[in-house]
Design a protein around this motif. Structure first.
Motif: not given
Length: 74
Positions: A24-34, A45-54
């Motif tokens: 389990f990891v904590d990710i800041p909400i502001e980095t998530l897709p809306s 990804d390796e840079d910390g960018k978060v993508s939604l896998l629809v």
């Protein structure tokens, strides 16, 4: 593609995500897709960018719904 996980819940300004590894990891909400919400499948990804896998999110929700439908048959 980066590491995959599922948003388990939100706590304050954090999303608690269960990664494929079971960690389990904590990710800041502001980095998530809306449009991310509990149960959404994401990729980090390796840079910390978060993508939604629809499509994976939709597939997972359908699978859970099918299991619930079979469980509660009359």
């Amino acid at each position: 593609m980066g590491k995959k996980g599922i948003i388990d819940r939100f706590e304050g300004r954090w999303a608690v995500v269960e990664m494929d590894s079971g960690e389990f990891v904590d990710i800041p909400i502001e980095t998530l897709p809306s449009d991310a919400k509990e149960g959404s499948v994401i990729s980090v990804d390796e840079d910390g960018k978060v993508s939604l896998l629809v499509q994976e999110t939709l597939n997972r929700r359908k699978k859970v719904q099918d299991l619930m439908d079979n469980l509660f048959l009359d």
